[in-house]
Each structure stands twice: as structure tokens, then as C-alpha cells.
Design an enzyme around this catalytic site. Structure first.
Site, PDB file in Angstrom:
ATOM      1  N   PHE A 279       0.841  -1.076   0.139  1.00 39.81           N
ATOM      2  CA  PHE A 279      -0.012   0.087  -0.089  1.00 39.81           C
ATOM      3  C   PHE A 279       1.049   1.190   0.060  1.00 39.81           C
ATOM      4  CE2 PHE A 279      -2.076   3.438   2.177  1.00 39.81           C
ATOM      5  CZ  PHE A 279      -3.083   3.654   1.715  1.00 39.81           C
ATOM      6  N   MET A 478     -17.223 -13.865  -6.575  1.00 39.39           N
ATOM      7  CA  MET A 478     -15.851 -13.546  -6.936  1.00 39.39           C
ATOM      8  C   MET A 478     -14.970 -14.749  -6.465  1.00 39.39           C
ATOM      9  SD  MET A 478     -12.848 -12.365  -5.837  1.00 39.39           S
ATOM     10  CE  MET A 478     -11.855 -10.993  -5.819  1.00 39.39           C
ATOM     11  N   GLY A 528     -17.934 -18.827  -1.786  1.00 41.96           N
ATOM     12  CA  GLY A 528     -18.459 -18.746  -0.468  1.00 41.96           C
ATOM     13  C   GLY A 528     -18.375 -17.710   0.151  1.00 41.96           C
ATOM     14  N   ASP A 533     -17.686  -9.660   5.114  1.00 44.50           N
ATOM     15  CA  ASP A 533     -17.245  -8.546   6.029  1.00 44.50           C
ATOM     16  C   ASP A 533     -18.259  -7.330   5.807  1.00 44.50           C
ATOM     17  OD1 ASP A 533     -16.765  -6.590   3.745  1.00 44.50           O
ATOM     18  OD2 ASP A 533     -15.320  -8.124   3.217  1.00 44.50           O
ATOM     19  N   GLU A 613     -39.389 -36.742   1.759  1.00 43.54           N
ATOM     20  CA  GLU A 613     -38.549 -35.307   2.177  1.00 43.54           C
ATOM     21  C   GLU A 613     -39.299 -33.969   1.649  1.00 43.54           C
ATOM     22  OE1 GLU A 613     -33.864 -36.862   2.107  1.00 43.54           O
ATOM     23  OE2 GLU A 613     -35.081 -36.540   0.143  1.00 43.54           O
TER      24      GLU A 613
HETATM   25  C1  GLA Z   1     -18.719 -20.260  -6.312  1.00 50.24           C
HETATM   26  C2  GLA Z   1     -19.865 -20.003  -5.140  1.00 50.24           C
HETATM   27  C3  GLA Z   1     -20.804 -20.993  -5.545  1.00 50.24           C
HETATM   28  C4  GLA Z   1     -21.189 -21.227  -7.022  1.00 50.24           C
HETATM   29  C5  GLA Z   1     -19.865 -21.366  -7.961  1.00 50.24           C
HETATM   30  C6  GLA Z   1     -20.299 -20.855  -9.234  1.00 50.24           C
HETATM   31  O1  GLA Z   1     -17.760 -21.147  -5.856  1.00 50.24           O
HETATM   32  O2  GLA Z   1     -19.419 -19.757  -3.953  1.00 50.24           O
HETATM   33  O3  GLA Z   1     -21.864 -21.077  -4.608  1.00 50.24           O
HETATM   34  O4  GLA Z   1     -21.873 -19.837  -7.381  1.00 50.24           O
HETATM   35  O5  GLA Z   1     -19.060 -20.296  -7.615  1.00 50.24           O
HETATM   36  O6  GLA Z   1     -19.072 -21.041 -10.127  1.00 50.24           O
END
Ligand code: GLA
Length: 727
Positions: A279, A478, A528, A533, A613
Site C-alpha cells: 500500500f 468473486m 462462499g 465483511d 423429504e
Molecule cells: C462459487 C460460489 C458457488 C457457486 C460457484 C459457481 O464457488 O460460492 O456458490 O456460485 O462459484 O461457479
């Protein structure tokens, strides 16, 4: 309430249960005098002791007074190179190459309401806030530093931000600018951090502060799966209900540093802010730099209270909820069911199986655009793949809507595949040093989001998609850590700005999307929970907690996440078994109980579930909807710690008026001759009597003190829920 004693230069910030104080002394050094349980006030600088310590220099004005040293006194915002050898908050380099920062108080200002930060996420709100601005300067370097404090009394929340202005005539390089410095003189503390990795985020780690610096950080360009920009300093014996603790969260989604130092005098310093790693920000004459906001909650009575205050403040004063208090839809997402292999018929099929069970939003995940049959191609080409979806979204979305479901879509705007039309047209739009081989992450490169034209292009393409159909949800994903961080748009001596400019670019685009499509619910996702944050929560009211949907692992992930972040922010879905990541099989009931303690949804092809289910799912969804406000807006109590591997893990939601509660639990692995367990509830009104699951009525104090006997279970991971309502 902020009390300014201008004559003695004592500034006191009171919240409902806490007090924070600083004082500018005779040398205009801004000392931190107190942060802790609420006290009446006065000048608390009497707590500061002075003594001559060897090896601790004395500022020039102190003459030969050896008991006055910046190295030993509690600082409100620590400096460097002039006598404080502890963690520095700020470091800058003028043209002469010196690296000294010596800040002195020059004034202060009290404002009604909350300050805002241009281009950065920040808590917001009306007259319930007060703002204190403290003006500091380094007269020799002609640098001004403004310290901002926002006080949200009812939630014990104090926010902080820092603005640095170059008042000189020559450029200055800012190399370090923390958002929060907290010097706590007395106390033996533990540092708690939330660490892990992809698919196992935010595991709680606790250890006593020992002499020197202990830190967690991210240098990945994201706040990361590996460490979270939320930490706690607490008494050694602090627990959920007892003990002093300080929680500190950084509203920032890029590289951060959270460091705690135990000093020579057994004082404690906590520092939180942008990571100084790579930075370096050039400030031309007159230019300003604003550091991201940090937020603190001090709880005199344990972690539970601290978390609930963060939850309330984040829900009410940070998240922009497009649904404005209306219930968010229970969703079904096709990712785990299909990955890239689907077509329109398959999606409609999944939606058809979900709609009759009460699911309300169908989310089409990765794979719908460009040429995207694996994760090696297509990113950047945000046009519908008509081979998979003939007629585009114009054809697909009405079919989903005809089932009574809303439609949502997945995007990953910050990324580019080498195998894409976009890359072929603009290879220089990816981060990377020309002529140098770059690293791939999940087989993809990162777009240079520090560049406006790159963002504009991506947004233009995504807008066309969003405008082509009735879309009410976007999952903004991302999926890689940043490498090769270098921008063709900046000169060599400004490459130290790219990490931060990248995040500013992400925020700018998220803000545009949020404003242009105020009705769209944006869910954040970074492989995931790699960017879970408080900064992201300003733009994305919910964030996918983890790619790990195993209900047993998830209890730990959601437990760790809950220390700062509210239930309504935690993306949680029930998925198929055996679980793709752990191979574990647990019942649909268990998967549902865990997932409904978040923003509830399913991530599977419901055509492949049994009729039995399906009935369970239908009941779960109806139960969740019925108790939505209690779960999403209620107060959250962690009743056990899932890292202890006890006979069960339990948590509880209590309505703000304490008339209702929902206790959820999942047993651990079963053992023969297991002891009887009694669960003591929390947060109830001791004066009221509660009907428990229709099994009888019991006074609140009895349920909290004597508890509730848990039935014996004869299998691993059995779920239970008790609904309590006051008579
Ligand atoms: C990431 C996301 C998942 C899914 C995949 C798709 O891993 O966390 O939930 O959307 O990308 O490529």
C-alpha cells in the site's frame, strides 16, 4: 451522547452502556483515557501514570522531562518515528524521504447525525447519531489528520474513520493509515480471531495476548476466507454472558491488518485498518485520503451482548434492505444440482419441483452466459448462451414467474477468462504485468476494477441482462485471490494504490447497481464466504456464508460468523446428501434446522428427493415463514459452542419484546449410556410464563435457571426445535 469539555480538551463519548474518552494534553498530544462500561464522566486522565522508562524517548517540547514519552502513554491515534515504538497507525513519506508522523491536536467539532465517507461503505442514519471530528496535524510535514467518531448510543456502537489531507505543496506518499487504534491501559486480554480457509470459514481462535504483536491479515485482495476483519479483545474469563470484551469490525473488503500488541508496560493496543502490505498512496498537494470505517462495540457483559448490538446496528444502520422490512424470499439455487450442465428445461424442472413446496425465488447460478461449460471459459461475456437458454431470459423468466416464483441470476463481474471474447478484445483489462507470466486462480484472471472503463463495460453488459427480464435477485460472486496486482492505467510509482483502487471500484459498481435497481436483492459471494465483511454488507444485504453446505460443518461456520454478523445476513441453504464436500449424510430435518438460521434456501434438485423429504421441506418452509421475524429480526443467543463437540449444539432466537423464542439444536455423535442433558435458555422475560412447544407452560426464570430437559437421541445429528410463546 458526546460531551465536549473544550477548556480541558476532554472529549467523552457515551453510549447506553459504555463510555469512551480522549484528552489532548498540555503538549496537544491526544491521549486515550478510557473505553469501558459506562461511567459518569469527568476527566479520566488521572488514570494515566507517568514514569521515566529507559529507552523511551521524550518529545522535544517535554525538554528534559523524562517521564513523558509517546512510547508509554496511551495514544488515540498512534504515530511513528518520533517516540512511539508500538504499532503505528499512520506513516507517510514527504519528498525528503523522512518517515515521521507527529500528530498534535488542533481542534474539534461536534455534529448532529452521522458522517458519510465518499466511495466507501459506512454506517448511516439520522438524528440518533452524533459525530465528533477531531482535527490533528503534523505541522512540519504539513499533513492534517481528521479523526471521525460516530456514536450510535442505543446500540453501543462507535464508528471511526480517518481522513488525511496533504496541506503542503509537494506530494506525499501515504504508506499506512489505520482506521482504528485502541490503547487499553489495563487488563489482561485474550485476542479472538475468526480464521479458516475456503469451505471452512470463520473458526473461532482465542489466545492470550503475549508480549509483542499478534496479528491476522489478508494480502489476497479480498477480506478472505482465511481471516476476518472482525476481532475481539476480551478478559481472559469472558464468555457469552460475562466479562469485558471489545469487538472491532472493519468495513472493508480488501487487504486488512488486525494487530494487537502487548507492550512493555503490559498495556494493550489494538490496530485495525487497510494492510500496509503493497500500500502506498500518493497525495498531491491538497489531496485527501479516506481510510475505511471501523466500528467498535464494547460489552461489559460478554460476547452475547456484544454480538446482539452489532447485529442490531448492522441490520438497522448498515444494510440497505431493498425489501424494506418485508420478508425476503426462500430461494432455490441450481448450482449444487447441475453445476454447468443445464438447459432451460432443466431449470424449469427444478423450479417446478420447488414452487409447490413454498419456495419463492429461483436462482440461476453460474453457466448461463458466453461459452461456459466448465470454469475455464466465458467469464466477461455477459450475454445469454442461447444454446442452453433458447430465446434468452425473455423466454425463460416468464416460465419461472408463471410458477409463482421470482427470478434471480448469478454474475461474477470482477473476473475474466482467457478463453472469452472479452479477453481476446482487451487482454490488458486483466490485472498483470505485461510480459510477465501471470498466475491463474480457478483458471481465471481478475479484471482491473481500478479502471473506470473496465467497470463501465462490464456494467453495461450486465445491465442489458438485468433489463431483459424481471429479475429481483443478483448473486454477485468473486472466485479468486488477487495476484499480479499491477494496472496498466497507473504509473510505476502509483502501483501501490491498485489493491485499494480495486476495492473502491468494486464498491463503486455495487453502489451503482444498488441505486439503479433498488428493488433487486444482491447477495454477496466470494467462493462462499471469502468476503464476508461489514463493508460488503452495506451493498449486499446477505452474503453466501460458505461453499460448504454440510449441516454439521455449517454450525461452526455460522457460529463464528454470528459473533459480528446478523442472521439475516448469512446465506444458508440445505443441500443434497451425501454432501459433496464431506460425504456426510444427515436428515433433511437437520439440514433444514441449520439452514433456516440464516437467509434460508435450498441448493439441490428437488425432483430427486423422496415424497417424504418433500413433505419435510414443505413444513420447514412454512415454519420458517411463520417465524420469519423472530428468526431474522430477533435477538440471537449462542447457547453452546459447536467447537466443544458436546452432546448437542444449540442456539436461540428471542423476539425483541421477549414474547416469543425459538430454540434450535442438533445433537452430536451419539454414545451409549449418555448423560441426561438439560438446556438452560437465555434472553427470556423472567416474569413471563411461556408455553413450550405446546408441552406445558413454564416461567421464564425457571427455563433460564433450571432449564429444559432434552430428550435422549438414538442417532447422530438429530435436530430439535422448541417454540416458546408467552401466555
Ligand atoms: C462459487 C460460489 C458457488 C457457486 C460457484 C459457481 O464457488 O460460492 O456458490 O456460485 O462459484 O461457479
Amino acid at each position: 451522547m458526546i460531551v465536549l469539555d473544550k477548556e480541558n480538551k476532554v472529549f467523552t463519548l457515551h453510549t447506553q452502556n459504555t463510555t469512551y474518552q480522549m484528552k489532548a494534553d498540555a503538549y496537544r498530544v491526544l491521549l486515550h483515557t478510557y473505553y469501558g462500561p459506562r461511567v459518569s464522566g469527568g476527566d479520566l486522565s488521572y488514570l494515566i501514570q507517568y514514569a521515566d522508562r529507559g529507552a523511551s524517548p521524550n518529545p522535544n517540547e517535554a525538554g528534559h522531562r523524562r517521564d513523558y514519552s509517546l512510547d508509554t502513554l496511551p495514544q488515540e491515534y498512534s504515530t511513528c518515528g518520533v517516540g512511539d515504538f508500538r504499532l503505528p497507525s499512520i506513516e507517510f513519506e514527504p519528498e525528503d524521504g523522512s518517515r515521521l508522523a507527529d500528530l498534535r491536536y488542533v481542534g474539534c467539532e461536534l455534529r448532529k447525525g452521522k458522517y458519510a465517507l465518499e466511495g466507501l461503505p459506512a454506517f448511516w442514519g439520522g438524528q440518533e447519531w452524533e459525530t465528533l471530528v477531531v482535527y490533528m496535524e503534523d505541522a512540519s510535514a504539513r499533513m492534517s489528520v481528521e479523526l471521525y467518531y460516530g456514536v450510535l448510543e442505543k446500540h453501543d456502537l462507535i464508528t471511526r474513520a480517518v481522513r488525511v489531507v496533504n496541506r503542503g505543496t509537494e506530494p506525499v506518499q501515504l504508506r499506512r493509515c489505520a482506521s482504528l487504534c485502541l490503547d487499553v491501559q489495563r487488563g489482561d486480554f485474550d485476542l479472538i480471531t475468526f480464521d479458516g480457509c475456503h469451505a471452512l470459514e470463520r473458526n473461532l481462535n482465542r489466545s492470550p495476548l503475549r508480549p509483542g504483536v499478534q496479528s491476522v491479515e489478508s494480502v489476497r485482495g479480498t477480506s478472505s476466507h482465511h481471516h476476518n476483519p472482525f476481532v475481539i479483545l476480551c478478559d481472559h474469563n469472558a464468555n457469552e454472558d460475562y466479562g469485558l470484551c471489545y469487538g472491532a469490525a472493519l468495513l472493508y473488503s480488501g487487504n486488512f491488518l488486525a494487530a494487537a500488541e502487548r507492550t512493555q508496560l503490559e498495556h494493550n493496543r489494538l490496530l485495525l485498518g487497510i494492510n500496509p502490505y503493497h500500500f502506498c498512496w500518493t497525495l498531491a498537494s491538497g489531496e485527501a485520503f479516506t481510510a475505511p470505517e471501523a466500528a467498535m462495540v464494547c460489552s461489559p457483559s460478554g460476547f452475547g451482548q456484544m454480538s446482539r448490538q452489532f447485529h442490531r446496528a448492522i441490520r438497522e444502520n448498515l444494510i440497505h434492505d431493498p425489501l424494506q422490512g418485508k420478508r425476503r424470499p426462500v430461494l432455490i439455487n441450481n448450482w449444487e444440482a447441475t453445476e454447468f450442465t443445464f438447459n432451460a428445461d432443466k431449470l424449469v424442472d427444478i423450479a417446478k419441483s420447488a414452487a409447490p413446496l413454498g419456495l419463492e425465488l429461483f436462482v440461476m447460478d453460474d453457466g448461463w452466459f458466453g461459452v461456459r461449460d466448465t470454469d475455464t471459459s466465458g467469464l466477461g461475456d455477459w450475454t445469454v448462451n442461447e444454446e442452453k437458454l433458447p430465446g434468452g431470459l425473455e423466454a425463460l423468466v416468464p416460465k419461472i414467474k408463471a410458477l409463482g416464483m421470482a427470478f434471480g441470476i448469478w454474475v461474477e463481474p470482477e473476473m475474466i477468462s482467457e478463453d472469452s471474447q472479452l479477453y481476446r478484445a482487451h487482454p490488458d483489462w486483466a490485472l498483470g504485468v505485461p510480459g510477465r507470466p501471470y498466475a491463474r486462480g480457478r483458471s481465471q484472471l481478475t479484471l482491473d476494477f481500478s479502471r473506470g472503463e473496465v467497470r463501465d463495460h462490464i456494467y453495461g453488459a450486465i445491465r442489458k441482462v438485468l433489463d431483459s427480464a424481471d429479475i429481483s435477485y443478483v448473486k454477485w460472486d468473486m472466485n479468486r485471490s488477487l495476484t499480479d496486482v499491477w494496472s496498466t492505467a497507473l504509473p510505476a510509482n502509483r502501483q501501490g494504490e491498485v489493491f485499494h483502487r480495486y476495492i473502491l471500484g468494486v464498491y463503486e459498481l455495487l453502489d451503482r447497481m444498488r441505486r439503479d435497481y433498488p428493488h433487486i436483492l444482491i447477495e454477496g459471494c466470494t467462493g462462499g464466504g471469502g468476503r464476508f465483511d461489514a463493508g460488503m454488507l452495506y451493498y449486499t444485504p446477505q452474503i453466501w456464508c460458505s461453499d460448504n453446505t454440510d449441516a454439521i460443518d455449517r454450525q461452526r461456520i455460522q457460529y463464528g460468523t454470528s459473533f459480528c454478523y446478523p442472521i439475516s445476513a448469512m446465506g444458508a441453504h440445505a443441500s443434497a446428501v451425501p454432501n459433496g464436500m464431506t460425504g456426510r449424510r444427515v436428515s433433511m430435518e437437520t439440514r433444514g434446522v441449520v439452514a433456516m438460521s440464516g437467509t434460508f434456501g435450498y441448493e439441490m434438485d428437488l425432483n430427486e428427493t423422496t415424497q417424504e423429504e418433500k413433505e419435510v421441506i414443505k413444513k420447514q418452509v412454512a415454519f420458517f415463514k411463520e417465524h420469519y421475524d423472530l428468526i431474522q429480526q430477533g435477538d440471537y443467543y449462542r447457547l453452546t459452542d459447536p467447537f466443544q463437540n458436546g452432546p448437542y449444539n444449540a442456539w436461540e432466537h428471542v423476539s425483541p419484546d421477549r414474547r416469543e423464542a425459538l430454540v434450535s439444536l442438533v445433537s452430536g455423535t451419539v454414545h451409549a449410556s449418555a448423560p441426561f442433558c438439560t438446556l438452560r435458555l437465555k434472553g427470556l422475560d423472567p416474569e413471563r410464563t411461556y408455553q413450550v412447544n405446546g408441552q406445558g407452560a413454564f416461567p421464564g426464570d425457571v427455563l433460564m435457571e433450571a432449564g429444559w430437559p432434552l430428550p435422549m437421541v438414538l442417532d447422530d445429528y438429530q435436530p430439535m426445535q422448541f417454540y416458546l410463546s408467552a401466555l
